[in-house]
Design a protein around this motif. Structure first.
Motif, PDB file in Angstrom:
ATOM      1  N   ALA A   1       5.468   7.569  14.703  1.00  0.00           N
ATOM      2  CA  ALA A   1       4.296   6.593  14.857  1.00  0.00           C
ATOM      3  C   ALA A   1       3.719   7.175  16.078  1.00  0.00           C
ATOM      4  CB  ALA A   1       4.176   6.025  14.352  1.00  0.00           C
TER       5      ALA A   1
ATOM      6  N   LYS B   1       2.834   2.199   2.341  1.00  0.00           N
ATOM      7  CA  LYS B   1       3.731   2.627   3.542  1.00  0.00           C
ATOM      8  C   LYS B   1       4.590   2.369   3.640  1.00  0.00           C
ATOM      9  CE  LYS B   1      -0.801   3.229   6.111  1.00  0.00           C
ATOM     10  NZ  LYS B   1      -1.668   2.592   6.384  1.00  0.00           N
ATOM     11  N   ILE B   2       6.248   2.947   4.375  1.00  0.00           N
ATOM     12  CA  ILE B   2       7.467   2.185   4.649  1.00  0.00           C
ATOM     13  C   ILE B   2       7.259   2.425   6.198  1.00  0.00           C
ATOM     14  CG2 ILE B   2       9.616   3.204   4.128  1.00  0.00           C
ATOM     15  CD1 ILE B   2       7.959   4.986   1.721  1.00  0.00           C
ATOM     16  N   THR B   3       7.890   1.988   6.453  1.00  0.00           N
ATOM     17  CA  THR B   3       8.866   1.549   8.222  1.00  0.00           C
ATOM     18  C   THR B   3      10.073   1.149   7.702  1.00  0.00           C
ATOM     19  OG1 THR B   3       5.919   0.259   8.809  1.00  0.00           O
ATOM     20  CG2 THR B   3       8.550   0.177  10.093  1.00  0.00           C
TER      21      THR B   3
ATOM     22  N   ASP C   1       0.631  -1.346   0.303  1.00  0.00           N
ATOM     23  CA  ASP C   1       0.201  -0.368   0.174  1.00  0.00           C
ATOM     24  C   ASP C   1       0.630   1.469  -0.489  1.00  0.00           C
ATOM     25  OD1 ASP C   1       1.158  -0.102   2.623  1.00  0.00           O
ATOM     26  OD2 ASP C   1      -0.612   0.341   3.674  1.00  0.00           O
TER      27      ASP C   1
ATOM     28  N   VAL D   1       7.796  10.899  -0.419  1.00  0.00           N
ATOM     29  CA  VAL D   1       6.519   9.880   0.196  1.00  0.00           C
ATOM     30  C   VAL D   1       5.380  10.704   1.051  1.00  0.00           C
ATOM     31  CG1 VAL D   1       5.651   8.415   1.108  1.00  0.00           C
ATOM     32  CG2 VAL D   1       7.403   7.774  -0.825  1.00  0.00           C
TER      33      VAL D   1
ATOM     34  N   SER E   1       3.304  11.439   6.358  1.00  0.00           N
ATOM     35  CA  SER E   1       2.149  10.324   7.669  1.00  0.00           C
ATOM     36  C   SER E   1       2.414   9.034   6.681  1.00  0.00           C
ATOM     37  CB  SER E   1       1.243  10.343   7.119  1.00  0.00           C
ATOM     38  OG  SER E   1       0.797  10.657   6.163  1.00  0.00           O
ATOM     39  N   LYS E   2       3.060   8.432   5.942  1.00  0.00           N
ATOM     40  CA  LYS E   2       3.405   7.778   5.317  1.00  0.00           C
ATOM     41  C   LYS E   2       4.690   6.315   5.593  1.00  0.00           C
ATOM     42  CE  LYS E   2      -0.248   7.610   1.111  1.00  0.00           C
ATOM     43  NZ  LYS E   2      -1.547   6.621   1.980  1.00  0.00           N
ATOM     44  N   ILE E   3       4.993   7.430   6.566  1.00  0.00           N
ATOM     45  CA  ILE E   3       6.455   6.312   6.480  1.00  0.00           C
ATOM     46  C   ILE E   3       6.313   6.243   8.644  1.00  0.00           C
ATOM     47  CG2 ILE E   3       9.112   7.141   6.757  1.00  0.00           C
ATOM     48  CD1 ILE E   3       8.650   8.529   4.094  1.00  0.00           C
ATOM     49  N   ARG E   4       7.092   5.817   8.860  1.00  0.00           N
ATOM     50  CA  ARG E   4       6.952   5.304  10.279  1.00  0.00           C
ATOM     51  C   ARG E   4       8.571   4.674  10.389  1.00  0.00           C
ATOM     52  NH1 ARG E   4       4.642   0.781  14.005  1.00  0.00           N
ATOM     53  NH2 ARG E   4       5.279   1.926  15.702  1.00  0.00           N
TER      54      ARG E   4
ATOM     55  N   LYS F   1      12.488  10.517   9.017  1.00  0.00           N
ATOM     56  CA  LYS F   1      11.278  10.547   8.788  1.00  0.00           C
ATOM     57  C   LYS F   1      11.009  11.676   7.787  1.00  0.00           C
ATOM     58  CE  LYS F   1       8.017  12.330  10.329  1.00  0.00           C
ATOM     59  NZ  LYS F   1       7.021  13.380  11.073  1.00  0.00           N
TER      60      LYS F   1
END
Lengths: 291, 776, 159
Positions: free
Chosen positions: B520, B213-215, B211, B236, B239-242, B227
């Motif tokens: 996050a 999202k990156i961790t 999706d 990106v 909010s989509k990276i943690r 981040k």
């Protein structure tokens, strides 16, 4: 690529493993140098022959005034042996300087010699002690002075793919004999020496009967300070004589410049200091002191 | 001095059990299902253009899942340092790096990376990548790099000065000050490349979800800014990276303020290509050659004084080697100047400083951040001045040190100082009166005593933006949960911050737990650096705890039918204190009538009661910290073996004004470690480069940091000046241990030998040569 | 790659596992047996983070071929104690501030334990020598040495 790892139970089994692998197998004892060289491609071998489980190789013995150290004896074993501390202090001191405590628990004295680094601490001590190595060849046993085991910088005369050094032997220090080892290093552990010197002296009636001095890294392997030894022979034990001998050590020394461990100029300047200190300690260990 | 229940106590660290049993989580220990392992191909040349790169053979190797180069990764410029995310206008961030570029600028620069099912396969694949280089001229010394004929390292920076930024700090009138001075001493010093040499190498694990999202689990000291950097590189939304630590880091010392070298973006890029989690752990050699170092360079000090010893003018100049990429090369010379100008009351000063690009490993942040580079030279010159004036160097310092309220060049106040007390205590510990009387004539081993003093900051403002946030939630059983974004890289903040929370909340430390270092689940913070974590994040924790406590007491007031002002929260129990006055409508305006029969309620009962009524106490701390100066005086006794040139440190007495020691045991540990790092800086630690730009000291074996067997007696003493701006009076301490250490040792060596060294480290050979020269 | 069956005793339990003659013990412990308490700080015997105790002696597991553990008794940080039954040196490391980042800690504790297994009255010099192969960048070693001393005392009291 390594395919096999063998544990021979006897010396002859070890040598026959080497023979049957036709140069593709290699002796491993502590392995602390070898296991850095294999991944770097400096040494290629497909089979390691681990000699540390051959019972007789793990022993330090004294027989008829001769001390023998087996091929599986670690630096810590040598350094902590009361016999070595008492009768070959230079070797105990040298062995306690190598690497770190963990390294000394794995690395063997004979491995240190066979790896043939110019300033191998125990090799320097063994040369001063007049040690001779016993070598098991496929064809039989051979004896070579440790001093003659260097074929060049980092090159041993021993081929660990066909030969096995089983032990090194040297006479135990007698009464009025003393040995010592001194080392110049940038820190007390995990450091190769900038210089190291070992000395053995025999005294009588306030004079040097003889002396044996080894120093490094001032040549491909430990180098005997022959001029100094000559000066000491029969000379009075005085600070002046020791100083004169120490200065003359430079005659056989040819230190190289190291970007990491001191220039030729610096090493040349301080080598006599180390030789002097080694001699002073050896004399003290012989139960005498300078007049 | 006020006694607290939790603050000020040397309690066992909250992470102690995990760390003593080997169960503490580090990035390098992580394993995820399907995870791949990455290896990086690095430049063997100091400066070259990549003419072609062929990865086809590597891609064919079984087990290889992705190969990344400058051709298939984002062409987005960035800076690995966290400050690029918070460069305060009018300063602009210097963006000069790609993940991979078609020009390599130092030996070790990234060329390509491979992700494979095992580390061994990844390594084998590197050997199959064919790269054709065109060699470019290289330069390694900052002074040479400033000459017109020097090669240009970044086309965007023609003069090899990162950002073109030359820092000039005028204060008073230096020229006039020197004209009015009775004595002037000027000296230039050369300082070496030091390495953080933290125990855990740079590492990251990246997981890119389908999706998008990156961790990223990594060793960063700054998850939130990291981040932001990753969001920029990969375009990106933040909010989509943690970004988080897992949760521990094996040391930092500044080496990963921002990215962990390039571990994070390389792992993310490969994970995007391979669609699997990717782990990268730098080898120790990579950590040495391809991860920021301390800035080396040249520092000039010109000090003018009146006959009575009053300092009257100082000129300070620093030219630092920034290495191949900017990283912190704009901020470091700034801090060097500011800290150097802040120790003494000198009415007329001028600072000039900048970094210079060269083809060496990038220099970045390292513990002290420019300050040790300032204080070794300054404190050497102060000793020289004392000799010229015929004064005791200790007395000369006491006469000139900054006092509370004194004007100084910094944009915040000198709000507290215990430096005079530090000096007195240190002098007693070392036996200052023995100075000059330690040696018999003709001795070959000479002893000497020396001292050095200094200050530092307690956060990163004004060099970059600095703010902090924290949440405190009271759990339904009355225990406390603290969330703060700062990592604990070993400095103990995951213990001392809960200590602060416990103190304010009136609960025992066993009731507090902490979530930290996760972008996050925690609010924004600029992370753990600049000696700021306890000071700045601690201030946010105090605010959050006060907020939560206020909510608790208001609710308890309703429950016990008294004004909240009459309630005390202690040992997790809320007590009614004092007498009701009239209708008891004082204070908060919450008016209660008819006092309850109950005079106390436990926090546990209250929290559960609140829960049943659909309420949780949530405290929020949002703060912009002030800044405050910690102070320190170090005294060293040394022995010089004049025949070999070797220096042995016999003892260091290190006395630090930390404002307030929230956990004295942790504070001592910070100082002890800093002192030993400072001894290394003075005597043995240095990375040198060969003529082709290859590091000579690229392993623990070659890089001479001290072992346990090289450690002298270190006598640490704490002075508490209770700073008005810090949480419970605390100031920074993380970096201070090595700031004045080299100065104290160099001054002790002078005392022993009469030789003033203008270059460190004081290696055997350097000292031997100087002694020989001196004898002539 | 030829694989061999390695049999040894790990923290008191018998273990049988397939390894390659190329494998180092540290990697077998960390990757195959998932005992990640043993750390890898350099892979070359220069930092001591991977220290384990093999047949009573502290060794760098990054320089020990896994095959060398054949029939040996190996102790790792996971095996020497935990909540309720901490080894004295774990206790003193925790109580006296000898732990900071924690990355050197397992190796440091194993080196300390190996020393204390041999003597419960070590001198300061013996401690320094025994720990000189364990690099710690955080503590300056001060509190580590104190912790080993204190653990020795605890052990002497128990004897």
């Amino acid at each position: 690529m390594l395919q096999d790892y063998l544990f021979p139970e006897t010396i002859s089994e070890a040598v026959s493993f080497l023979k049957s692998n036709e140069g593709q197998a290699r002796i491993i004892a502590g392995g602390t140098d070898l296991l850095l060289d294999i991944p770097e491609g400096k040494i290629k071998t497909s089979c390691l022959v681990d000699i540390t489980r051959i019972p007789e190789l793990s022993k330090i013995t004294l027989e008829d005034g001769v001390i023998s150290i087996g091929a599986a004896v670690t630096h810590n074993q040598a350094a902590n042996s009361e016999l070595i501390q008492e009768k070959a202090a230079a070797l105990a001191q040298a062995a306690s300087c190598v690497g770190s405590y963990q390294i000394r628990n794995s690395a063997t004295v004979i491995g240190n010699v066979c790896n043939a680094q110019p300033a191998a601490d125990t090799a320097v001590a063994l040369v001063a002690l007049g040690a001779v190595a016993e070598i098991a060849n496929p064809g039989g046993t051979e004896y070579v002075p440790v001093e003659k085991m260097y074929a060049g910088v980092g090159k041993s005369t021993i081929d660990s793919a066909s030969q096995l050094v089983t032990r090194v032997s040297f006479p135990a220090a007698q009464k009025k004999q003393g040995t010592a080892f001194v080392r110049l290093h940038q820190r007390k552990a995990l450091a190769l020496p900038m210089l190291n010197v070992a000395a053995m002296v025999a005294l009588e009636g306030g004079k040097f009967l003889w002396a044996r001095i080894a120093m490094a890294p001032v040549g491909p392997g430990p180098v005997r300070a022959l001029s100094a030894e000559e000066i000491l022979k029969g000379a009075e034990v005085t600070p002046e004589v020791i100083e004169k001998a120490a200065q003359s050590a430079l005659e056989q020394a040819n230190p190289r410049s190291s970007a990491l461990r001191g220039s030729k100029e610096y090493r040349t300047s301080v080598l006599p200091v180390l030789v002097r200190r080694a001699l002073e300690q050896a004399v003290a260990n012989a139960g005498s002191s300078c007049k | 001095m006020k006694e607290y229940n939790v603050v000020g106590h040397s309690v066992r660290r909250l992470d102690a059990v995990e760390k003593a049993t080997g169960t503490a989580g580090f990035t390098s220990d992580m394993k995820l299902p399907g995870m791949l392992y990455a290896k990086v191909l690095r430049s063997p040349y100091a400066h070259a253009r990549i003419l072609s790169i062929d990865t086809s053979e590597a891609e064919k190797l079984p087990g290889v899942k992705a190969v990344a180069t400058h051709k298939n990764t984002p062409r987005e410029l960035f800076n690995t340092s966290a400050t690029m995310t918070f460069t305060v206008p009018p300063m602009v961030p210097v963006l000069d790096q790609y993940i991979f570029d078609n020009v390599v600028r130092y030996v070790g620069d990234e060329v390509a990376a491979v992700a494979a099912v095992t580390e061994k396969i990844a390594e084998a694949a590197l050997k199959l990548i064919k790269v054709e280089y065109e060699l470019l001229p290289a330069v390694f010394d900052p002074l040479e790099a400033m000459t017109p004929e020097a090669p240009v390292i970044h086309e965007s920076h023609k003069k090899n000065i990162p950002g073109g930024e030359v820092i000039q700090i005028p204060y008073g009138d230096a020229e006039k000050g020197f004209a009015e001075s009775d004595l002037i001493i000027e000296k230039t010093f050369k300082v070496p490349v030091q390495k953080q040499a933290q125990m855990e190498t740079q590492a990251a694990v990246a997981q890119v979800g389908l999706d998008g999202k990156i961790t990223v689990w990594s060793t960063t000291q700054t998850p939130h800014p990291t981040k932001m950097i990753l969001a920029k590189i990969f375009s990106v939304p933040e909010s989509k990276i943690r970004v988080l630590n897992p949760p521990y880091i094996g040391g930092g010392f500044g080496v990963r303020i921002g990215l962990s070298a390039k571990a994070e973006p390389i792992a993310v890029a490969l994970s995007m290509l391979a669609k699997k989690p990717v782990k990268i752990v730098y080898t120790r050699k990579e950590d040495f050659i391809a991860s920021d170092t301390r800035h080396a360079g040249y520092v000039t000090v010109k000090l003018g004084a009146k006959k009575d010893g009053a300092f009257h003018a100082m000129y300070l100049k620093a030219i630092l080697n920034g290495g191949a990429y900017c990283s912190f090369s704009c901020e470091t010379p700034g801090v060097l100047g500011c800290m150097g100008m802040a120790v003494y009351r000198i009415p007329n000063q001028f600072y000039y400083g900048h970094s210079v690009y060269t083809n060496t490993t990038p220099s970045g942040a390292m513990r002290g951040f420019g300050n040790p580079q300032a204080m070794y030279p300054i404190e050497s010159v102060v000793d020289m001045m004392a000799e010229q004036l015929g004064m005791d160097p200790l007395e000369l310092r006491l006469k000139n040190i900054m006092q509370v309220g004194d004007p100084w060049p910094l944009p915040y106040k000198c709000s507290s100082t215990g430096l005079a007390e530090c000096i007195a205590k240190g002098a007693r510990s070392i036996g200052w009166e023995k100075r000059g009387k330690l040696n018999k004539p003709g001795a070959k081993k000479l002893r000497g005593i020396g001292m050095g003093v200094g200050t530092h900051c307690s956060n990163a403002w004004p060099w970059c933006g600095d703010y902090d946030n924290a949440y405190i939630t009271v759990q339904q059983d009355g225990s406390i949960h603290l969330a703060t974004g700062v990592p604990d890289m070993g400095t103990g903040t995951s213990t001392s911050l809960p200590q602060i929370a416990a103190e304010v909340m009136g609960v025992g430390l066993d009731k507090v737990s902490i979530t930290f270092a996760d972008s996050a689940s925690t609010p924004f913070t600029i992370g753990s650096h600049a000696s700021r974590t306890l000071y700045a994040a601690g201030t946010a924790v105090v605010e959050a705890a006060r907020d939560a406590r206020k909510q608790v007491l208001e609710y308890a007031g309703e429950f016990l039918k008294v004004a909240p002002e009459r309630l005390e929260l202690k040992d997790s129990v809320i007590y009614v204190t004092g007498q009701a006055v009239g209708n008891d409508c004082s204070g908060s305006g919450v008016c209660q009538t008819g006092e309850s029969e109950r005079k106390s309620i436990s926090l546990k009962e209250l929290a559960y009661n609140a829960h049943l009524r659909n309420k949780q106490f949530i405290g929020v701390g949002r703060i912009v910290p002030d800044n405050a100066p910690p102070w320190h005086a170090h005294f060293a006794e040394v022995e010089v073996d004049t025949e070999l040139g070797q220096i042995r440190v016999i003892k260091v007495a290190a006395v630090h004004d930390v404002g307030k020691a929230v956990n004295p045991m942790i504070v001592e540990g910070q100082i002890e470690g800093g002192v030993l790092m400072g001894i290394g800086y003075a005597l043995s630690e240095e990375i040198k480069y060969d003529e082709k730009g290859k590091q000579l000291h690229d392993s623990f074996h070659k890089y001479m940091l001290a072992t346990a067997d090289d450690t002298p007696e270190i006598d640490v003493m704490i002075v508490e000046s209770n700073d008005p701006t810090g949480p419970f009076g605390a100031k920074g301490v993380g970096e201070t241990g090595l700031v004045p250490t080299a100065a104290a040792i160099a001054n002790a060596v002078y005392d022993a030998t009469g030789i003033r060294f203008t270059e460190i480290p004081l290696t055997e050979e350097r000292v031997f040569r100087a002694l020989a020269e001196n004898r002539k | 790659m030829s694989s061999k069956i390695l049999k040894f005793t790990l923290n008191g339990e018998p273990v049988e596992i397939a390894v390659s003659p190329e494998d180092m013990l540290v990697d077998v412990l960390r990757d195959k047996l998932e005992l990640t308490g043993t750390k890898k700080g350099c892979g070359k015997g220069e930092c001591g983070a991977c220290t384990i105790i093999m047949d009573g002696e502290a060794v760098n597991s990054c320089l020990v071929p896994a095959m060398k553990a054949m029939s040996a008794s190996v102790e790792t940080i996971e095996g020497i104690g935990g909540p309720g039954k901490f080894h004295p040196v774990q206790e003193t490391f925790m109580d006296l501030g000898a732990i900071q980042c924690g990355f050197c800690t397992p190796g440091m504790i194993m080196s300390s334990k190996a020393l204390l297994d041999k003597t419960t009255s070590p001198t300061s010099q013996e401690i320094k020598k025994a720990l000189a192969g364990n690099i710690c960048r955080c503590t300056g070693y001060v509190k580590i040495e104190e912790a080993v001393m204190a653990a020795a005392e605890k052990m002497r009291e128990k004897q």
